[in-house]
Design an enzyme around this catalytic site. Structure first.
Site, PDB file in Angstrom:
ATOM      1  N   GLY A 134      -4.956   4.390  -3.778  1.00 59.25           N
ATOM      2  CA  GLY A 134      -6.180   5.049  -4.213  1.00 59.25           C
ATOM      3  C   GLY A 134      -5.885   6.395  -4.839  1.00 59.25           C
TER       4      GLY A 134
ATOM      5  N   ASP B 158      -1.784  -0.757   5.850  1.00 59.18           N
ATOM      6  CA  ASP B 158      -2.030  -0.251   7.198  1.00 59.18           C
ATOM      7  C   ASP B 158      -3.429   0.308   7.415  1.00 59.18           C
ATOM      8  OD1 ASP B 158      -1.919   2.090   5.707  1.00 59.18           O
ATOM      9  OD2 ASP B 158      -0.959   3.228   7.314  1.00 59.18           O
TER      10      ASP B 158
ATOM     11  N   ASP C  20       0.874  -1.168   0.000  1.00 56.56           N
ATOM     12  CA  ASP C  20       0.000   0.000   0.000  1.00 56.56           C
ATOM     13  C   ASP C  20       0.913   1.219   0.000  1.00 56.56           C
ATOM     14  OD1 ASP C  20      -2.315   1.711   0.537  1.00 56.56           O
ATOM     15  OD2 ASP C  20      -1.469   1.877   2.548  1.00 56.56           O
ATOM     16  N   LYS C  21       0.501   2.302  -0.624  1.00 55.29           N
ATOM     17  CA  LYS C  21       1.363   3.488  -0.659  1.00 55.29           C
ATOM     18  C   LYS C  21       1.295   4.295   0.627  1.00 55.29           C
ATOM     19  CE  LYS C  21       0.380   7.456  -2.696  1.00 55.29           C
ATOM     20  NZ  LYS C  21       0.706   8.490  -1.690  1.00 55.29           N
ATOM     21  N   THR C  22       0.096   4.803   0.924  1.00 60.10           N
ATOM     22  CA  THR C  22      -0.048   5.771   2.000  1.00 60.10           C
ATOM     23  C   THR C  22       0.182   5.143   3.370  1.00 60.10           C
ATOM     24  OG1 THR C  22      -1.665   6.935   0.644  1.00 60.10           O
ATOM     25  CG2 THR C  22      -1.555   7.531   2.978  1.00 60.10           C
TER      26      THR C  22
ATOM     27  N   LYS D 164      -9.153  -3.567  -4.170  1.00 60.17           N
ATOM     28  CA  LYS D 164      -7.789  -3.947  -3.771  1.00 60.17           C
ATOM     29  C   LYS D 164      -7.604  -5.458  -3.733  1.00 60.17           C
ATOM     30  CE  LYS D 164      -6.028   0.160  -1.548  1.00 60.17           C
ATOM     31  NZ  LYS D 164      -5.218   0.699  -0.442  1.00 60.17           N
TER      32      LYS D 164
END
Length: 674
Positions: free
Chosen positions: A515, A561, A364-366, A542
């Site tokens: 996202g 997360d 996940d990026k964020t 996802k």
């Protein structure tokens, strides 16, 4: 793809108590209780056993009339109480036609118990009660150790539900009143104060604010919300009060749908067999076939039934070595402790074992590859001003604002050790920025929309390039003239580049899910050298993206997360949660990285590979000596006077157990670079 998920077949969970939703903690407590009671009863069993008395030369001191019946009574208690989980497991495995460790244990203790009982009541032979008791003790201990190291993910749904506030401020004709969220109906209006969670899905009908929905949708930056904009229940309101009209309640809400996705994904998990189970199956078939063959051959050769039976029982008991029962649990215990020391919490052992086979890791990026907060990435100067002056004036103005962009600019100035004075006459420009007097000059920090609205043209290739990367650009105006531009983005973690380099060095592909917009994702992917990325992925998609990567024939780990990551974490072959994230992501994961350091993903793979090597070694030690012991116990060397007695068999077991224990401890020498 039929990928393995949260195993229910291994040594620690194959008994019936592991199925049907029994409480995991209660099962651990049950094994603990049975272990201590059995261990207490084992001490007098050992002292009353003729073989032990002979070895300790205490026959005269410990023998008394009727001692064999006392020994029988104590051993019966251990067999039926301590051995009950294994006897239940035997029937469960036979019912599913998958004999494994439980079958082997139940077979060995049952043969030892009934044969020894027959000896007490008149059959010629030796009693195996002490082996029965110690075998049950060791197996109970092994299960207890193993189950403690494997935590269920059953708390995930509860954590999701807890994200919703329990009460809402209902705007009613007679005034505002607090009501349970469950009582809200479509069309109701609720007031959401700054910092509060939005109680349910709806639409803003009054007020303007920013909403932090990163934990729900994965968007790195707070989203501006005003009249007519949709808001999601569970997201956090920013700096201003808003009135929201309820549009969805109960199971219709976004969060409820995420809950349902997690539930379905958990239920769809397939099973995989444990290494120890496969070894146990081989030993079970070996014990049954060789035991039966031993009895038949000795009878055919004309030996007494008692002798033939004793040889068969010795084979059956020796075929279930104590070492095999500890081979896996000891390695699990050591690796779990080693992992915990490095901030890696293993919640599902079978998933941890699978980590050694991973071919792709999707981040996940964020909040995972990035810090999940706005930070300044670039400063562009205009009109001849110095960069430090642009930062100083922008930070002075923004020091009075609580907006995330403002916080990012102020933090950047402080990090650069650029001092600034508090502004005067600070005013917010709704939806466009803020203005104030700084050192007597009219200073504004505004959005591109403000420039368009006031006909201010700032054409600059540098700024256009930053905007094309998906960065948020704000402008500094001094006395209504552009003096500079500040670009902000979600800050990439310093550790992320090293983490990805290590994974690539291990032959693992690295990918990203977000996202955020394609422009933002492309910039991050280029900055970090990702193999692939998926942008503008809606939360419900996802898990589908994980399936798509698996469809390429890759074994996949998901690292995330947020709440929106939970279904993907469950869907992946291995789900890894960054510890600083939400409780639900942690509860949905197989492994938790307490330190929130992406480099620990590589550490998980290193430890998984080292752990697997130790398991294989221990299984060979735990079961391998049977290659020699079983034929000798059967009496193949009887003609030369070499017959493996129970005492020698016990000694071989002890040596094998010690070797397994030492080998497991050697796992502590593994160095996890992080």
């Amino acid at each position: 793809m039929d990928h393995a998920r949260h195993q229910e077949h291994g040594m620690g969970t194959a008994h019936p108590g592991a199925h049907g939703g029994h409480n995991h903690a209660a099962m651990i407590a049950d094994f603990r209780r049975r272990f201590w009671v059995s261990l207490a009863l084992t001490i007098p069993i050992l002292l009353l056993s003729p073989l032990i008395q002979h070895l300790l030369r205490l026959e005269a001191a410990l023998a008394f009339t009727g001692s064999s019946y006392v020994l029988f009574a104590l051993s019966s208690a251990v067999y039926f109480y301590g051995g009950w989980p294994f006897l239940k497991g035997l029937f469960a495995e036979l019912k599913t036609r998958k004999p494994a460790m439980m079958t082997l244990i139940a077979l060995a203790i049952s043969v030892a118990y009934f044969y020894s009982s027959a000896v007490v009541f008149g059959v010629q032979g030796e009693v195996f009660f002490w082996e029965l008791a110690t075998l049950i003790d060791v197996m109970l201990l092994g299960h207890w150790i193993e189950m403690k190291s494997v935590m269920g993910a059953s708390g995930a749904l509860e954590k999701l539900v807890q994200m919703m506030p329990s009460e809402a401020h209902l705007v009613a004709p007679e005034g505002m009143k607090d009501v349970p969220v469950a009582n809200l109906q479509r069309g109701d209006r609720v007031l959401v104060k700054p910092g509060e969670k939005i109680p349910t899905d709806g639409r803003v009908i009054e007020g303007r604010t920013t909403v932090n929905q990163a934990m729900l949708t994965g968007e790195s930056q707070p989203v501006e919300k005003g009249g007519g904009d949709e808001v999601i229940g569970g997201s956090v309101n920013g700096e201003s009060s808003i009135t929201v009209e309820v549009h969805k309640t109960g199971s219709e809400t976004y969060l409820s749908q995420v809950i349902e996705m997690v539930r379905r994904a958990q239920e769809s998990r397939s099973r995989t067999q444990d290494l120890a189970d496969r070894a146990a199956l081989v030993l079970t078939l070996t014990a049954l076939s060789v035991g039966g063959l031993t009895l038949a051959i000795w009878l055919v050769l004309g030996q007494h039934f008692e002798f033939a039976l004793a040889r068969m029982v010795t084979v059956m008991v020796i075929a279930c070595p104590h070492a095999l029962g500890l081979a896996i649990p000891l390695v699990v215990a050591v690796s779990t402790a080693l992992a915990a020391q490095h901030g890696l919490l293993i919640r599902d052992r079978s998933a941890f074992e699978r980590a050694r086979q991973l071919q792709a890791v999707v981040f996940d990026k964020t909040g995972t590859l990035t810090e999940g907060r706005f930070g300044v990435t670039d400063v562009v100067v205009l009109g001849g001003y110095a960069e430090d002056e642009v930062v100083r004036l922008a930070a002075a103005l923004e020091s009075q604002s609580e907006h995330p962009i403002a916080a990012g600019i102020v933090a950047y100035a402080k990090a650069k050790d650029i001092g600034f004075e508090p502004p005067k006459e600070f005013k917010a420009i709704p939806g466009k920025g803020a203005q104030a007097l700084v050192n007597g000059r009219n200073v504004k920090v505004v959005s591109p929309g403000y420039l368009e609205e006031h006909g201010l043209d700032v054409s600059d290739e540098r700024i256009a390039a930053l905007a094309s990367q998906g960065k948020t650009v704000v402008y500094l105006l001094i006395d209504e003239k552009p003096a500079g531009a500040v670009a902000l983005a979600d800050i990439i973690r310093a550790e992320s580049r090293e983490a990805l380099a290590r994974l690539k060095g291990m032959g693992v592909q690295v990918m990203m899910l977000t996202g955020d917009s394609a422009a933002v994702a492309r910039w991050v992917a280029q900055e970090m050298g990702l193999d692939d990325y998926f942008a503008e992925v809606l939360p419900g998609q996802k898990a589908e993206k994980i399936k798509a990567v698996q469809a390429r024939g890759l074994r996949v780990a998901m690292v995330g997360d947020g709440v929106n990551d939970a279904p993907a974490l469950v869907e992946a072959d291995v789900g890894i949660a960054i510890g600083a994230g939400t409780d639900v992501a942690i509860e949905s994961a197989d492994i938790v990285l307490v330190r929130s350091d992406p480099r620990d993903v590589a550490a998980i793979l290193e430890l998984s590979r080292a752990t697997y090597r130790k398991m294989i070694q221990n299984l060979w030690w735990g079961a391998g000596y049977n290659i020699v012991a079983i034929p000798l116990a059967a009496g193949v060397a009887y003609s030369i006077g070499l017959v493996l007695s129970p005492a020698v068999g016990a000694a071989l077991m002890s040596v094998s157990t010690v070797i397994v224990a030492i080998n497991a401890k050697l796992l502590q020498r593994v160095r996890l670079t992080a």
